[in-house]
Design a protein around this motif. Structure first.
Motif, PDB file in Angstrom:
ATOM      1  N   ASP A   1       9.742   2.743  -4.736  1.00 24.81           N
ATOM      2  CA  ASP A   1       9.907   3.749  -3.921  1.00 24.81           C
ATOM      3  C   ASP A   1      10.853   3.586  -2.752  1.00 24.81           C
ATOM      4  O   ASP A   1      11.841   4.746  -2.381  1.00 24.81           O
ATOM      5  CB  ASP A   1       8.463   4.141  -3.340  1.00 24.81           C
ATOM      6  CG  ASP A   1       7.560   4.294  -4.481  1.00 24.81           C
ATOM      7  OD1 ASP A   1       7.870   4.904  -5.341  1.00 24.81           O
ATOM      8  OD2 ASP A   1       6.384   4.175  -4.347  1.00 24.81           O
TER       9      ASP A   1
ATOM     10  N   PRO B   1       0.808  -1.104   0.050  1.00 25.15           N
ATOM     11  CA  PRO B   1      -0.071  -0.159   0.129  1.00 25.15           C
ATOM     12  C   PRO B   1       0.678   1.365   0.032  1.00 25.15           C
ATOM     13  O   PRO B   1       2.032   1.392   0.576  1.00 25.15           O
ATOM     14  CB  PRO B   1      -0.819  -0.124   1.437  1.00 25.15           C
ATOM     15  CG  PRO B   1      -0.687  -1.631   1.777  1.00 25.15           C
ATOM     16  CD  PRO B   1       0.597  -2.156   1.116  1.00 25.15           C
ATOM     17  N   ARG B   2       0.372   2.345  -0.597  1.00 18.44           N
ATOM     18  CA  ARG B   2       1.200   3.614  -0.719  1.00 18.44           C
ATOM     19  C   ARG B   2       2.359   3.546  -1.546  1.00 18.44           C
ATOM     20  O   ARG B   2       2.337   3.390  -2.630  1.00 18.44           O
ATOM     21  CB  ARG B   2       1.259   4.073   0.643  1.00 18.44           C
ATOM     22  CG  ARG B   2       0.039   4.578   1.521  1.00 18.44           C
ATOM     23  CD  ARG B   2       0.274   5.214   2.821  1.00 18.44           C
ATOM     24  NE  ARG B   2       0.892   4.471   3.627  1.00 18.44           N
ATOM     25  CZ  ARG B   2       0.580   3.395   4.550  1.00 18.44           C
ATOM     26  NH1 ARG B   2      -0.580   3.262   4.597  1.00 18.44           N
ATOM     27  NH2 ARG B   2       1.244   2.681   5.213  1.00 18.44           N
ATOM     28  N   LEU B   3       3.457   3.528  -0.794  1.00 18.15           N
ATOM     29  CA  LEU B   3       4.679   3.458  -1.340  1.00 18.15           C
ATOM     30  C   LEU B   3       5.067   1.860  -1.746  1.00 18.15           C
ATOM     31  O   LEU B   3       4.695   0.975  -0.778  1.00 18.15           O
ATOM     32  CB  LEU B   3       5.950   4.068  -0.432  1.00 18.15           C
ATOM     33  CG  LEU B   3       5.844   5.637   0.052  1.00 18.15           C
ATOM     34  CD1 LEU B   3       6.687   5.913   0.903  1.00 18.15           C
ATOM     35  CD2 LEU B   3       5.364   6.554  -1.239  1.00 18.15           C
TER      36      LEU B   3
ATOM     37  N   TYR C   1      -1.592  10.740  -3.262  1.00 16.55           N
ATOM     38  CA  TYR C   1      -2.259   9.282  -3.722  1.00 16.55           C
ATOM     39  C   TYR C   1      -3.732   9.688  -4.418  1.00 16.55           C
ATOM     40  O   TYR C   1      -4.257   8.770  -4.518  1.00 16.55           O
ATOM     41  CB  TYR C   1      -2.524   8.646  -2.339  1.00 16.55           C
ATOM     42  CG  TYR C   1      -1.205   8.058  -1.767  1.00 16.55           C
ATOM     43  CD1 TYR C   1      -0.195   7.528  -2.482  1.00 16.55           C
ATOM     44  CD2 TYR C   1      -1.094   8.565  -0.339  1.00 16.55           C
ATOM     45  CE1 TYR C   1       1.146   7.222  -1.706  1.00 16.55           C
ATOM     46  CE2 TYR C   1       0.342   8.309   0.298  1.00 16.55           C
ATOM     47  CZ  TYR C   1       1.342   7.596  -0.622  1.00 16.55           C
ATOM     48  OH  TYR C   1       2.539   7.315   0.015  1.00 16.55           O
TER      49      TYR C   1
ATOM     50  N   ARG D   1      -4.148   7.766  -7.698  1.00 14.35           N
ATOM     51  CA  ARG D   1      -3.747   6.152  -7.550  1.00 14.35           C
ATOM     52  C   ARG D   1      -4.913   5.625  -6.805  1.00 14.35           C
ATOM     53  O   ARG D   1      -5.169   4.290  -7.179  1.00 14.35           O
ATOM     54  CB  ARG D   1      -2.378   6.048  -6.790  1.00 14.35           C
ATOM     55  CG  ARG D   1      -1.546   5.039  -7.226  1.00 14.35           C
ATOM     56  CD  ARG D   1      -0.533   4.722  -6.340  1.00 14.35           C
ATOM     57  NE  ARG D   1       0.592   5.249  -6.217  1.00 14.35           N
ATOM     58  CZ  ARG D   1       1.323   4.901  -5.148  1.00 14.35           C
ATOM     59  NH1 ARG D   1       1.359   3.638  -4.617  1.00 14.35           N
ATOM     60  NH2 ARG D   1       2.736   5.441  -5.207  1.00 14.35           N
TER      61      ARG D   1
ATOM     62  N   ARG E   1      -4.033   0.085  -2.635  1.00 14.96           N
ATOM     63  CA  ARG E   1      -4.399   0.282  -1.211  1.00 14.96           C
ATOM     64  C   ARG E   1      -3.597   1.248  -0.600  1.00 14.96           C
ATOM     65  O   ARG E   1      -2.509   1.247  -0.866  1.00 14.96           O
ATOM     66  CB  ARG E   1      -4.391  -1.056  -0.465  1.00 14.96           C
ATOM     67  CG  ARG E   1      -5.459  -2.074  -1.300  1.00 14.96           C
ATOM     68  CD  ARG E   1      -6.099  -2.703  -0.208  1.00 14.96           C
ATOM     69  NE  ARG E   1      -7.082  -2.093   0.867  1.00 14.96           N
ATOM     70  CZ  ARG E   1      -6.903  -2.191   2.010  1.00 14.96           C
ATOM     71  NH1 ARG E   1      -5.939  -2.855   2.711  1.00 14.96           N
ATOM     72  NH2 ARG E   1      -7.638  -1.484   2.861  1.00 14.96           N
ATOM     73  N   LEU E   2      -4.003   2.037   0.452  1.00 18.37           N
ATOM     74  CA  LEU E   2      -3.262   3.133   1.252  1.00 18.37           C
ATOM     75  C   LEU E   2      -2.942   2.585   2.562  1.00 18.37           C
ATOM     76  O   LEU E   2      -2.181   3.135   3.286  1.00 18.37           O
ATOM     77  CB  LEU E   2      -3.861   4.474   1.119  1.00 18.37           C
ATOM     78  CG  LEU E   2      -4.283   4.995  -0.192  1.00 18.37           C
ATOM     79  CD1 LEU E   2      -4.538   6.787  -0.057  1.00 18.37           C
ATOM     80  CD2 LEU E   2      -2.614   5.178  -0.973  1.00 18.37           C
ATOM     81  N   HIS E   3      -3.798   1.451   2.942  1.00 16.65           N
ATOM     82  CA  HIS E   3      -3.533   1.027   4.272  1.00 16.65           C
ATOM     83  C   HIS E   3      -3.100  -0.291   4.595  1.00 16.65           C
ATOM     84  O   HIS E   3      -3.500  -1.338   3.552  1.00 16.65           O
ATOM     85  CB  HIS E   3      -4.892   1.280   5.018  1.00 16.65           C
ATOM     86  CG  HIS E   3      -5.204   2.763   4.776  1.00 16.65           C
ATOM     87  ND1 HIS E   3      -4.811   3.528   5.655  1.00 16.65           N
ATOM     88  CD2 HIS E   3      -6.235   3.243   3.964  1.00 16.65           C
ATOM     89  CE1 HIS E   3      -5.230   5.037   5.210  1.00 16.65           C
ATOM     90  NE2 HIS E   3      -6.172   4.510   4.617  1.00 16.65           N
ATOM     91  N   ASP E   4      -2.595  -0.921   5.552  1.00 19.91           N
ATOM     92  CA  ASP E   4      -2.050  -2.235   5.717  1.00 19.91           C
ATOM     93  C   ASP E   4      -3.492  -3.118   6.096  1.00 19.91           C
ATOM     94  O   ASP E   4      -4.485  -2.359   6.632  1.00 19.91           O
ATOM     95  CB  ASP E   4      -0.908  -2.209   6.702  1.00 19.91           C
ATOM     96  CG  ASP E   4       0.182  -1.443   6.517  1.00 19.91           C
ATOM     97  OD1 ASP E   4       0.471  -1.074   5.298  1.00 19.91           O
ATOM     98  OD2 ASP E   4       0.813  -1.005   7.388  1.00 19.91           O
TER      99      ASP E   4
END
Lengths: 130, 569
Positions: free
Chosen positions: A71, A65-67, B505, B508, B515-518
């Protein structure tokens, strides 16, 4: 002598399995695992601040997720850690041949492995580090 | 001409309409000439025959009739019936040598011409009108042979008109003036040339549209050939030179409408042959140097016209070939895409069944193991079983989400949707989550929109559910839906007081699996917002987000009020 290993992967089960397998092969001083790139950078920042030794091996996933893994590698380059003795490996589910090409030729990584981590992979890493 | 490509028959009617319009203009001018007593309009030259008022009226009726008939309308009889009455009466007058008082019914004759019946149309003119009426009625029948014959009758009319013109240009009165009666006027002759041409092309087009394609070119070829031969006969009687040459040139132009190159070449050959055979065989004036010059000139003009037509044809050919290749390519690609889509559907189907099956087995057996044998396994075993259960569940969710994403827009139906009831439904569906999280959904006036109902519901469900899911731990979530009026679009804003999204983000997040979260922080598959983007795309709209980290997000949806249905098969 390999002292410590850092695992960077957003999958907790994968991290658990990987450290389990590594431990089975050899006694390492430290096996640390983090779930994302931000945590990994923080971990390395801390080591570098305390002037402690950097991990001998870093295994990084691509899709997180994110990076992502790329990156992370870019950030590591920027940070100028003392990583002369650190070996970087990509460990990923990605079956995209471009990724392997990119990892080995562009980022000059020491290896590119497909998940799951096997004993052969570990042996390759250990041989390279001797 | 074949350069009109795909709209060939349309452009040909355009040509016919132009010449018919010319006839209408001429007849209107003559009618005006009669009413305002302007000899120039009626007579052209002082010693020439005038176009009678009835003739002009007849042309008006006839050309209007043909005009209507061109658009395949049976109403052409509205003008043809009165025309028939007028012509029949005129013929009766000639045959019975009586005066039915129709010749000066509409205007008083102001021109003195040397005719027996002042104001009466010439017998050859009347004859041509009879032929025209028969031809136009014949063309409108459903019999193929009648249409054929009618086309040739058109040709005959053309011939009579052209003969009269040649008579005028060479001052041979016998050709346009039959005996002691009224002569055919020069502009009458011109009008008949046009009428004849229009009728012939009309017949030919009808043969193309309603019968076989073969007849079209062949028909035109024989038509042109007959034209050449008829004029060859005239050439035998009177040494016409250039004037007859005009007809040969016209023949070439006419055959330009044919798609057959052989026909064009043949007509050129026939024209040149006839021009020279005419010179040697004609019993009159063949030694005259003027006649010789005329024939040489005619030949040159014929060749110029021939090459002109050829160059146009070559240009149109390459264009047509280009278009055909393009059409073929598009068709091939379409078929290819359709096949791909089928494959994808098949793939999606396999994903549900063949892939879900083993994962479900893993899931159920690991659960069984966990429930019955948990005390017999060590710490590692327990942990492994838990990971297996969690992962297989996640895999099931991912596959289901992927399948839903792929299926979006496969079957859509454009309906009017009440946004208010959509949100009410969503609130009911989310009941459990709302209670558990103590969340609030706020909205005021919402419009009815046109769109794909199931998809629109999924779009708002995803966004509202996200607003609740990604909430701050210490604050009760509030999701607000507002509507903003725009001229051409609907603009909806879905805002929440959640954790927000970092600016880097904000593009994206709409990508599949991003996804942005674990996983252990906020669960999810990375499909929801990708679905939203696809749904908005189906509506030709746009979706974007404005957000400040830790303060909340605003999702904007802009959907056009008029949605164009795309084909999704």
């Amino acid at each position: 002598m390999i002292k410590s290993i850092l695992l960077i992967d957003d999958s907790e089960p994968d991290n658990f399995l990987h450290s389990y397998l590594l431990k089975k092969v050899k006694e390492f001083e430290n096996i640390d695992s983090v779930l994302n790139v931000e945590e990994a950078i923080k971990f390395l920042d801390d080591l570098s601040a305390k002037k402690e030794e950097m991990p001998a091996i870093i295994l990084v996933d691509i899709n997180m997720p994110r990076l992502n893994g790329w990156d992370f590698l870019d950030l590591v380059k920027e940070k100028e850690y003392s990583i002369e003795n650190t070996r970087f490996y990509m460990l990923t589910t990605s079956l995209n041949p471009d990724d392997k090409e990119k990892a080995l030729n562009e980022y000059k990584l020491n290896g590119f492995f497909h998940k799951p981590l096997t004993y052969e992979h570990i042996e390759v890493m250990l041989e390279m580090s001797i | 001409m074949s350069l009109y490509l795909r709209n060939k028959s349309l452009s040909q009617t355009a040509f016919q309409k132009i010449i018919l319009a010319l006839v209408i203009v001429v007849s209107l001018m003559v009618i005006l000439g009669w009413y305002l007593q302007i000899p120039r309009l009626v007579q052209l030259q002082a010693h020439w025959a005038p176009m009678q008022f009835n003739t002009a009226l007849s042309f008006l009726l006839l050309s209007t009739g043909i005009f209507i008939s061109l658009s395949k309308d049976k109403k052409y009889l509205i003008t043809i019936v009165p025309l028939s009455v007028l012509i029949t009466l005129t013929i009766i007058e000639y045959v019975l040598h009586t005066n039915l008082q129709i010749d000066n019914l509409f205007v008083r004759p102001f021109l003195t011409t040397e005719t027996t019946y002042p104001g009466r149309m010439a017998p050859n003119t009347a004859f041509c009108f009879v032929l025209s009426i028969l031809s136009i009625i014949g063309i409108n029948t459903s019999s193929k042979s009648l249409v054929y014959i009618s086309g040739f009758v058109g040709l005959l009319i053309f011939g009579v008109g052209a003969t009269a013109i040649t008579g005028y240009s060479l001052q041979i009165e016998e050709v346009y003036n039959w005996g002691e009666v009224t002569a055919m006027a020069a502009h009458t002759a011109f009008c008949f040339i046009f009428i004849g041409l229009a009728l012939t092309l009309h017949a030919r087009n009808k043969l193309t549209d309603e019968f076989d394609k073969f007849s079209k070119n062949t028909y035109l070829f024989f038509f042109t050939l007959s034209l050449q031969l008829i004029f060859f006969m005239i050439d035998m009687v009177v040494p016409l030179g250039v004037t007859v040459g005009i007809v040969y040139v016209l023949g070439l132009v006419l055959i330009g409408f044919s798609e057959s190159r052989i026909h064009l070449n043949l007509i050129l050959l026939v024209s040149i042959l006839l021009i020279w055979v005419g010179y040697y065989l004609s019993p009159v004036g063949s030694e005259h140097w003027i006649v010789l010059t005329n024939r040489v000139l005619t030949n040159i003009i014929c060749l110029i016209v021939y090459f002109l037509i050829r160059s146009i044809q070559i240009k149109s050919d390459s264009l047509r070939i280009q278009n055909e290749t393009l059409d073929k390519l598009v068709l091939e690609r379409t078929i290819e895409i359709q096949e791909r889509n089928k494959e994808l559907e098949q793939f999606a189907y396999i994903s549900t069944h063949d892939l879900q099956e083993p994962i479900r087995t893993i899931s159920s057996y690991s659960q069984l193991l966990s429930e019955t044998n948990r005390e017999n396994v060590d710490e590692l075993g327990k942990r492994s079983i838990d990971y297996i259960i969690k992962s297989s569940l996640r895999a099931q969710n991912l596959i289901k989400g992927l399948l839903d994403y792929a299926r979006l827009g496969a079957i859509v139906e454009l309906t009017e949707i009440s946004m208010r009831s959509i949100i009410t439904e969503i609130t009911e569906d989310l009941g459990g989550l709302l209670k558990e999280s103590n969340a609030q959904i706020k909205y005021d006036e919402l419009p009815n929109i046109y769109g794909f109902e199931k998809e629109i519901k999924l779009l708002f469900l995803n966004l509202i559910a996200n607003g609740i899911k990604y909430r701050k731990k210490e604050v009760d979530p509030i999701v607000e839906i507002s509507y903003h009026f725009e001229m051409e679009n609907h603009l909806f804003v879905i805002s929440d007081n959640g954790i927000g999204i970092e600016a880097m983000y904000k593009d994206r997040i709409f990508h599949l699996f991003q996804r942005l979260h674990d996983q252990n922080e906020y669960e999810g598959t990375g499909i929801g917002l990708a679905q939203c983007k696809k749904i908005v795309g189906l509506h030709n709209g746009e979706i974007w987000v404005e957000s400040i980290k830790n303060e909340g997000s605003k999702f904007y949806i802009r959907i056009p009020k008029k949605i164009k249905m795309k084909s999704y098969d």
